[in-house]
Design an enzyme around this catalytic site. Structure first.
Site, PDB file in Angstrom:
ATOM      1  N   LYS A  46       1.012  -1.094   0.061  1.00 38.71           N
ATOM      2  CA  LYS A  46       0.095   0.041  -0.110  1.00 38.71           C
ATOM      3  C   LYS A  46       0.833   1.170   0.061  1.00 38.71           C
ATOM      4  CE  LYS A  46      -3.648   2.777   0.855  1.00 38.71           C
ATOM      5  NZ  LYS A  46      -4.461   3.197  -0.135  1.00 38.71           N
ATOM      6  N   CYS A 131       0.322  12.409  -5.357  1.00 32.94           N
ATOM      7  CA  CYS A 131       0.205  12.788  -4.086  1.00 32.94           C
ATOM      8  C   CYS A 131       0.166  14.226  -3.933  1.00 32.94           C
ATOM      9  CB  CYS A 131       1.458  12.432  -3.235  1.00 32.94           C
ATOM     10  SG  CYS A 131       3.091  12.870  -4.198  1.00 32.94           S
TER      11      CYS A 131
HETATM   12  C1  LIG Z   1      -9.367   0.350  -2.678  1.00 31.47           C
HETATM   13  C2  LIG Z   1      -8.199   1.143  -3.766  1.00 31.47           C
HETATM   14  C3  LIG Z   1      -7.237   1.676  -2.994  1.00 31.47           C
HETATM   15  C4  LIG Z   1      -6.068   2.305  -3.733  1.00 31.47           C
HETATM   16  N1  LIG Z   1      -5.059   2.659  -3.278  1.00 31.47           N
HETATM   17  C5  LIG Z   1      -3.933   3.247  -3.944  1.00 31.47           C
HETATM   18  C6  LIG Z   1      -2.667   3.525  -3.392  1.00 31.47           C
HETATM   19  O1  LIG Z   1      -2.379   3.533  -2.303  1.00 31.47           O
HETATM   20  N2  LIG Z   1      -1.769   3.678  -4.267  1.00 31.47           N
HETATM   21  C7  LIG Z   1      -1.576   3.800  -5.388  1.00 31.47           C
HETATM   22  O2  LIG Z   1      -0.701   4.119  -6.198  1.00 31.47           O
HETATM   23  N3  LIG Z   1      -2.810   3.484  -6.234  1.00 31.47           N
HETATM   24  C8  LIG Z   1      -3.917   3.130  -5.429  1.00 31.47           C
HETATM   25  N4  LIG Z   1      -5.237   2.898  -6.057  1.00 31.47           N
HETATM   26  C9  LIG Z   1      -5.309   2.654  -7.632  1.00 31.47           C
HETATM   27  C10 LIG Z   1      -4.959   1.418  -8.134  1.00 31.47           C
HETATM   28  O3  LIG Z   1      -3.792   0.827  -7.655  1.00 31.47           O
HETATM   29  C11 LIG Z   1      -5.065   1.201  -9.409  1.00 31.47           C
HETATM   30  O4  LIG Z   1      -4.117   2.344 -10.249  1.00 31.47           O
HETATM   31  C12 LIG Z   1      -6.404   1.685 -10.096  1.00 31.47           C
HETATM   32  O5  LIG Z   1      -7.394   1.127  -9.241  1.00 31.47           O
HETATM   33  C13 LIG Z   1      -6.637   1.220 -11.754  1.00 31.47           C
HETATM   34  O6  LIG Z   1      -6.501  -0.220 -11.688  1.00 31.47           O
HETATM   35  P1  LIG Z   1      -7.768  -1.071 -11.704  1.00 31.47           P
HETATM   36  O7  LIG Z   1      -8.687  -0.710 -12.790  1.00 31.47           O
HETATM   37  O8  LIG Z   1      -7.147  -2.498 -11.697  1.00 31.47           O
HETATM   38  O9  LIG Z   1      -8.734  -1.009 -10.578  1.00 31.47           O
HETATM   39  C14 LIG Z   1      -6.247   2.233  -5.204  1.00 31.47           C
HETATM   40  C15 LIG Z   1      -7.411   1.524  -5.888  1.00 31.47           C
HETATM   41  C16 LIG Z   1      -8.374   1.204  -5.165  1.00 31.47           C
HETATM   42  C17 LIG Z   1      -9.510   0.544  -5.971  1.00 31.47           C
END
Ligand SMILES: Cc1cc2nc3c(=O)[nH]c(=O)nc-3n(C[C@H](O)[C@H](O)[C@H](O)COP(=O)(O)O)c2cc1C
Length: 312
Positions: A46, A131
Site C-alpha cells: 500500500k 500525491c
Molecule cells: C481501494 C483502492 C485503493 C487504492 N489505493 C492506491 C494506493 O494506495 N496507491 C496507488 O498508487 N494506487 C492506489 N489505487 C489505484 C490502483 O492501484 C489502480 O491504479 C487503479 O485502481 C486502476 O486499476 P484497476 O482498474 O485494476 O482498479 C487504489 C485503488 C483502489 C480501488
C-alpha cells in the site's frame, strides 16, 4: 509447446506478469503474505506515508458492474511497517517486492527514500505521483515542473533504480511533456500507468445519492471504466520513453485485458478493482486465461506480442 509467462526485467525474474495494484490486498502483512502465496508474480505494498493514517470516513469504496469508485484517503500503517516487511521478506521465493511511497510532501518522500536507501534491500520503490503538491495546485503528476524538480531531488537522495506511478493523461501534449520529464531522469527505470481516473462521481438512482461519503461523493475510478485510458497511457509511454519499462494497470478483469496491456507495451501488469472484488484467486484465473489466449494465437512467450499493437 507450452506457453511461458515468465519475464525478466531490471535484473528481476518473474514467473508471471501479474501482481496486485498498490492499495489492494497490501495494507496489512497478512494481505501481502496472501498475495505472495498466490499465483501472482510479484507484490507491492500500500502507498505509505510518514505517519500511519486511518483514511477517510466510510463508505469510501463502492463497486458497480463497470468498476469501482474510491476515496480511501491513504489509510496505511506508516512507512516503518512496510520497510520492516521488506526487511523480513523472503526474496528467495522469486517474487519481487515493490514498496509504494506516497508522502504528503516531497520532503516526506525524500525522508522515506533515504530510509529505504539506508536499508539496502532488494525491493524497488514505486513513488506515487498522485500525491499532494502545493495546496490549491493539482496533484504532483499533473504539475510537470514540480515533477521534474521532484525527480531530481529523488535522484540526489536515492541513487538506485526506482519507478513512479503516474496518473492518467488525456492530451497528446501532456504525454509528450511528461515523457520528456521522465526521460531526463536516469535512474527512473519504470513507470506504472495508470492510477485511478480522478474525481468521478457514481450516482445511485434509487436513493438519488452519491455512493461514497468523502468529498461529496467524488472519487477515483478503476475497473472497466478506465481500460481504454489505461491502454492509451501504456501505449504512449511505451513509445515515448527511452529504455524504461512500463507497467500496465487499469481495467484488467480477465486474460483478455492483460493481453491488451502487454500488446500495448506493458512489461508486467497490476490488478486493482478485480482483485478487490474477487480475492487472490483472480491471479490464477487470469493467468490461465492469458495462457489460453496465447496458445490459441500461437504465442509461446510474452515477448512474442509485447508492444506489437497494430494501428490502421
Ligand atoms: C481501494 C483502492 C485503493 C487504492 N489505493 C492506491 C494506493 O494506495 N496507491 C496507488 O498508487 N494506487 C492506489 N489505487 C489505484 C490502483 O492501484 C489502480 O491504479 C487503479 O485502481 C486502476 O486499476 P484497476 O482498474 O485494476 O482498479 C487504489 C485503488 C483502489 C480501488
Amino acid at each position: 509447446m507450452a506457453v511461458d509467462l515468465s519475464l525478466s526485467w531490471l535484473g528481476l525474474e518473474m514467473e508471471s506478469p501479474l501482481y496486485n495494484a498498490s492499495g489492494v490486498m497490501c495494507r496489512l502483512r497478512e494481505e501481502l503474505d496472501a498475495v505472495a502465496a498466490s499465483a501472482a508474480g510479484a507484490l507491492i505494498t500500500k502507498s505509505c506515508t510518514l505517519e500511519a493514517r486511518e483514511g477517510n470516513p466510510e463508505p469510501r469504496y463502492f463497486s458497480t458492474p463497470m468498476g469501482s469508485i474510491n476515496s480511501m484517503g491513504l489509510p496505511n500503517q506508516g512507512y516503518p511497517y512496510y520497510f520492516q516487511y521488506a526487511a523480513e521478506y523472503d526474496y528467495s521465493t522469486g517474487k519481487p517486492l515493490f514498496v509504494s511511497l506516497s508522502g504528503m510532501s516531497l520532503q516526506d518522500n525524500l525522508t522515506m527514500l533515504q530510509a529505504l536507501d539506508d536499508l539496502q534491500l532488494p525491493c524497488l520503490p514505486e513513488v506515487n505521483l498522485s500525491c499532494p503538491n502545493v495546496p490549491g495546485k493539482p496533484q504532483l503528476g499533473y504539475d510537470f515542473a514540480a515533477t521534474a524538480a521532484a525527480l531530481c531531488a529523488i535522484s540526489r537522495v536515492y541513487a538506485r533504480p526506482f519507478g513512479v506511478k503516474l496518473p492518467p493523461y488525456f492530451d497528446v501534449a501532456h504525454f509528450t511533456q511528461m515523457a520528456e520529464v521522465l526521460n531526463a531522469c536516469e535512474n527512473l527505470r519504470f513507470v506504472t500507468c495508470i492510477n485511478s481516473i480522478g474525481n468521478g462521481l457514481v450516482v445511485d438512482m434509487d436513493s438519488e445519492s452519491a455512493v461514497i461519503k468523502p468529498k461529496g461523493g467524488l472519487g477515483g475510478l478503476g475497473g472497466a471504466y478506465v481500460l481504454p485510458t489505461a491502454l492509451a497511457n501504456v501505449r504512449e509511454f511505451s513509445r515515448l520513453l527511452d529504455h524504461k519499462y512500463v507497467i500496465g494497470c487499469g481495467g484488467i478483469d480477465s486474460g483478455a485485458e492483460a493481453f491488451m496491456h502487454i500488446l500495448c507495451g506493458a512489461t508486467a501488469v497490476q490488478i486493482g478493482t478485480c482483485l478487490h472484488e474477487e480475492g487472490v484467486g483472480a491471479f490464477s484465473r487470469i493467468q490461465s486465461e492469458l495462457s489460453d489466449i496465447m496458445e490459441a494465437k500461437g504465442y509461446h512467450a510474452l515477448t512474442d506480442f509485447r508492444g506489437k499493437l497494430k494501428t490502421l
